[in-house]
Design a protein around this motif. Structure first.
Motif, PDB file in Angstrom:
ATOM      1  N   ALA A  55       2.932  -4.863  15.989  1.00 30.32           N
ATOM      2  CA  ALA A  55       3.767  -4.529  14.840  1.00 30.32           C
ATOM      3  C   ALA A  55       3.503  -3.085  14.426  1.00 30.32           C
ATOM      4  CB  ALA A  55       3.464  -5.463  13.677  1.00 30.32           C
ATOM      5  N   HIS A  56       4.527  -2.448  13.881  1.00 29.11           N
ATOM      6  CA  HIS A  56       4.350  -1.112  13.323  1.00 29.11           C
ATOM      7  C   HIS A  56       5.428  -0.843  12.281  1.00 29.11           C
ATOM      8  CE1 HIS A  56       6.936  -0.578  16.858  1.00 29.11           C
ATOM      9  NE2 HIS A  56       7.357   0.556  16.360  1.00 29.11           N
ATOM     10  N   ALA A  57       5.095   0.056  11.387  1.00 35.75           N
ATOM     11  CA  ALA A  57       6.007   0.402  10.300  1.00 35.75           C
ATOM     12  C   ALA A  57       6.261   1.901  10.311  1.00 35.75           C
ATOM     13  CB  ALA A  57       5.406  -0.010   8.962  1.00 35.75           C
ATOM     14  N   HIS A  58       7.503   2.276  10.068  1.00 38.38           N
ATOM     15  CA  HIS A  58       7.873   3.681   9.891  1.00 38.38           C
ATOM     16  C   HIS A  58       7.908   3.898   8.387  1.00 38.38           C
ATOM     17  CE1 HIS A  58      10.951   7.111  10.692  1.00 38.38           C
ATOM     18  NE2 HIS A  58       9.723   7.566  10.592  1.00 38.38           N
ATOM     19  N   VAL A  59       7.090   4.812   7.896  1.00 37.59           N
ATOM     20  CA  VAL A  59       6.949   4.998   6.456  1.00 37.59           C
ATOM     21  C   VAL A  59       7.132   6.466   6.079  1.00 37.59           C
ATOM     22  CG1 VAL A  59       5.357   3.030   6.325  1.00 37.59           C
ATOM     23  CG2 VAL A  59       4.431   5.347   6.469  1.00 37.59           C
ATOM     24  N   LYS A  60       7.350   6.678   4.784  1.00 39.66           N
ATOM     25  CA  LYS A  60       7.460   8.045   4.272  1.00 39.66           C
ATOM     26  C   LYS A  60       6.698   8.109   2.950  1.00 39.66           C
ATOM     27  CE  LYS A  60      10.818  11.713   3.780  1.00 39.66           C
ATOM     28  NZ  LYS A  60      12.248  12.042   3.902  1.00 39.66           N
TER      29      LYS A  60
ATOM     30  N   GLU B  61       6.416  13.073   3.957  1.00 38.59           N
ATOM     31  CA  GLU B  61       5.937  12.995   5.335  1.00 38.59           C
ATOM     32  C   GLU B  61       6.261  11.629   5.924  1.00 38.59           C
ATOM     33  OE1 GLU B  61       1.808  13.253   7.949  1.00 38.59           O
ATOM     34  OE2 GLU B  61       1.685  13.136   5.766  1.00 38.59           O
ATOM     35  N   ALA B  62       7.000  11.624   7.013  1.00 40.15           N
ATOM     36  CA  ALA B  62       7.320  10.382   7.711  1.00 40.15           C
ATOM     37  C   ALA B  62       6.324  10.207   8.863  1.00 40.15           C
ATOM     38  CB  ALA B  62       8.743  10.408   8.245  1.00 40.15           C
ATOM     39  N   PHE B  63       5.829   8.996   9.011  1.00 46.14           N
ATOM     40  CA  PHE B  63       4.896   8.685  10.093  1.00 46.14           C
ATOM     41  C   PHE B  63       4.903   7.178  10.319  1.00 46.14           C
ATOM     42  CE2 PHE B  63       2.559   8.854   6.138  1.00 46.14           C
ATOM     43  CZ  PHE B  63       1.729   7.745   6.162  1.00 46.14           C
ATOM     44  N   TYR B  64       4.070   6.730  11.243  1.00 47.08           N
ATOM     45  CA  TYR B  64       4.022   5.322  11.622  1.00 47.08           C
ATOM     46  C   TYR B  64       2.641   4.737  11.343  1.00 47.08           C
ATOM     47  CZ  TYR B  64       8.399   6.199  13.995  1.00 47.08           C
ATOM     48  OH  TYR B  64       9.697   6.535  14.256  1.00 47.08           O
ATOM     49  N   ILE B  65       2.644   3.455  11.008  1.00 48.42           N
ATOM     50  CA  ILE B  65       1.407   2.691  10.865  1.00 48.42           C
ATOM     51  C   ILE B  65       1.451   1.618  11.947  1.00 48.42           C
ATOM     52  CG2 ILE B  65      -0.035   1.270   9.362  1.00 48.42           C
ATOM     53  CD1 ILE B  65       1.631   2.394   6.983  1.00 48.42           C
ATOM     54  N   PHE B  66       0.446   1.597  12.802  1.00 49.14           N
ATOM     55  CA  PHE B  66       0.377   0.640  13.899  1.00 49.14           C
ATOM     56  C   PHE B  66      -0.668  -0.427  13.609  1.00 49.14           C
ATOM     57  CE2 PHE B  66       1.976   4.477  15.994  1.00 49.14           C
ATOM     58  CZ  PHE B  66       3.118   3.960  16.565  1.00 49.14           C
TER      59      PHE B  66
ATOM     60  N   ALA C 177      11.291   1.395   7.933  1.00 41.34           N
ATOM     61  CA  ALA C 177      11.622   0.316   8.880  1.00 41.34           C
ATOM     62  C   ALA C 177      10.333  -0.391   9.253  1.00 41.34           C
ATOM     63  CB  ALA C 177      12.301   0.874  10.123  1.00 41.34           C
ATOM     64  N   PHE C 178      10.467  -1.680   9.543  1.00 37.71           N
ATOM     65  CA  PHE C 178       9.330  -2.450  10.015  1.00 37.71           C
ATOM     66  C   PHE C 178       9.715  -3.067  11.348  1.00 37.71           C
ATOM     67  CE2 PHE C 178       6.462  -5.962  10.558  1.00 37.71           C
ATOM     68  CZ  PHE C 178       5.251  -5.430  10.134  1.00 37.71           C
ATOM     69  N   PHE C 179       8.825  -2.973  12.329  1.00 43.07           N
ATOM     70  CA  PHE C 179       9.099  -3.449  13.679  1.00 43.07           C
ATOM     71  C   PHE C 179       8.125  -4.568  14.044  1.00 43.07           C
ATOM     72  CE2 PHE C 179      10.251   0.960  13.269  1.00 43.07           C
ATOM     73  CZ  PHE C 179      11.543   0.988  13.739  1.00 43.07           C
ATOM     74  N   GLU C 180       8.678  -5.718  14.378  1.00 45.76           N
ATOM     75  CA  GLU C 180       7.880  -6.857  14.839  1.00 45.76           C
ATOM     76  C   GLU C 180       7.471  -6.597  16.292  1.00 45.76           C
ATOM     77  OE1 GLU C 180       7.328  -9.742  13.021  1.00 45.76           O
ATOM     78  OE2 GLU C 180       8.509  -9.116  11.281  1.00 45.76           O
ATOM     79  N   PRO C 181       6.388  -7.214  16.742  1.00 45.74           N
ATOM     80  CA  PRO C 181       6.052  -7.112  18.166  1.00 45.74           C
ATOM     81  C   PRO C 181       7.198  -7.680  19.010  1.00 45.74           C
ATOM     82  CG  PRO C 181       4.282  -8.160  16.926  1.00 45.74           C
ATOM     83  CD  PRO C 181       5.450  -8.039  16.005  1.00 45.74           C
TER      84      PRO C 181
ATOM     85  N   TYR D   3       0.815  -1.213   0.000  1.00 44.90           N
ATOM     86  CA  TYR D   3       0.000   0.000   0.000  1.00 44.90           C
ATOM     87  C   TYR D   3       0.851   1.266   0.000  1.00 44.90           C
ATOM     88  CZ  TYR D   3      -3.925  -3.105   1.111  1.00 44.90           C
ATOM     89  OH  TYR D   3      -4.869  -4.092   1.096  1.00 44.90           O
ATOM     90  N   VAL D   4       1.921   1.271   0.778  1.00 41.41           N
ATOM     91  CA  VAL D   4       2.807   2.440   0.784  1.00 41.41           C
ATOM     92  C   VAL D   4       3.453   2.596  -0.593  1.00 41.41           C
ATOM     93  CG1 VAL D   4       4.939   3.378   1.785  1.00 41.41           C
ATOM     94  CG2 VAL D   4       3.167   2.426   3.283  1.00 41.41           C
ATOM     95  N   GLY D   5       3.828   1.486  -1.205  1.00 44.04           N
ATOM     96  CA  GLY D   5       4.395   1.521  -2.559  1.00 44.04           C
ATOM     97  C   GLY D   5       3.404   2.048  -3.584  1.00 44.04           C
ATOM     98  N   GLN D   6       2.138   1.687  -3.455  1.00 40.54           N
ATOM     99  CA  GLN D   6       1.111   2.181  -4.376  1.00 40.54           C
ATOM    100  C   GLN D   6       0.999   3.701  -4.331  1.00 40.54           C
ATOM    101  OE1 GLN D   6      -2.762   0.219  -4.279  1.00 40.54           O
ATOM    102  NE2 GLN D   6      -1.764  -1.689  -3.637  1.00 40.54           N
ATOM    103  N   LEU D   7       1.308   4.287  -3.195  1.00 41.61           N
ATOM    104  CA  LEU D   7       1.255   5.741  -3.038  1.00 41.61           C
ATOM    105  C   LEU D   7       2.626   6.378  -3.278  1.00 41.61           C
ATOM    106  CD1 LEU D   7      -1.126   5.990   0.058  1.00 41.61           C
ATOM    107  CD2 LEU D   7      -1.682   6.266  -2.370  1.00 41.61           C
ATOM    108  N   LYS D   8       3.513   5.612  -3.888  1.00 43.88           N
ATOM    109  CA  LYS D   8       4.873   6.050  -4.230  1.00 43.88           C
ATOM    110  C   LYS D   8       5.689   6.473  -3.006  1.00 43.88           C
ATOM    111  CE  LYS D   8       3.694   7.202  -8.968  1.00 43.88           C
ATOM    112  NZ  LYS D   8       3.087   5.956  -9.148  1.00 43.88           N
ATOM    113  N   GLY D   9       5.397   5.793  -1.896  1.00 41.60           N
ATOM    114  CA  GLY D   9       6.150   6.015  -0.674  1.00 41.60           C
ATOM    115  C   GLY D   9       7.068   4.838  -0.434  1.00 41.60           C
ATOM    116  N   ARG D  10       7.691   4.827   0.734  1.00 40.53           N
ATOM    117  CA  ARG D  10       8.545   3.698   1.068  1.00 40.53           C
ATOM    118  C   ARG D  10       8.483   3.404   2.559  1.00 40.53           C
ATOM    119  NH1 ARG D  10      14.355   5.155   2.049  1.00 40.53           N
ATOM    120  NH2 ARG D  10      14.275   7.367   2.467  1.00 40.53           N
TER     121      ARG D  10
END
Length: 159
Positions: A56-61, A65-70, A45-49, A35-42
């Protein structure tokens, strides 16, 4: 209702809530990259529980704009935050990304997650008046860690 039994990760032995946690996390990771790739983002980092952060959560840009997905794997809840500060998550909404995640997940809004918990004194503790089905263990931890919002419960740092 967001505050379902076990949403905090503490099931109080309720085996009906057991899931294949590794498979859930792997699927969430796959969707994050897609999904992040579809929006031309990247995905930065990905964090396992782990022991400190039980979800789990991902740090995306995306678009600078950098933010997290939980991800709350108990109920397939997804949320977005501008930070990853323990106990001080700043939830926000990302409509484009939310639109992608809303199937197969339930995307929680900033308004839902910042809803204050409403307490009433009861005996030697408090009860929460917000609509909930939390178990006794979750209610004890909620009081012990002084949770203030729905987001504090759904994405907690209790150890």
């Amino acid at each position: 209702m967001i505050l379902k039994r076990g949403v905090t990760g503490f099931t109080a032995g309720d085996l009906s809530l057991e899931r294949d946690w590794a498979a859930c996390t792997a699927e969430f990771k796959k969707y994050c990259y897609s999904y992040v790739g579809q929006l031309k983002g990247r995905v930065l980092a990905f964090f396992e529980p782990d022991i400190v952060v039980g979800y789990a959560h991902a740090h995306v840009k995306i678009d600078g704009e950098a933010f997290y997905i939980f991800y709350n794997d108990m109920y397939d809840y997804v949320a977005f935050s501008s930070n990853c500060e323990i106990g001080e998550l700043d939830f926000n909404d990302h409509p484009l990304l939310a639109g992608l995640f809303e199937n197969p997940y339930q995307v929680l809004t900033a308004a839902q997650l910042t809803e204050p918990l409403i307490f009433q004194a009861s005996g030697s503790g408090n009860i929460v008046l917000n609509e909930n089905d939390l178990n006794d263990v979750e209610l004890r931890f909620m009081n012990h860690f002084r949770s203030q919002t729905v987001g504090d419960l759904v994405f907690n740092y209790w150890d």
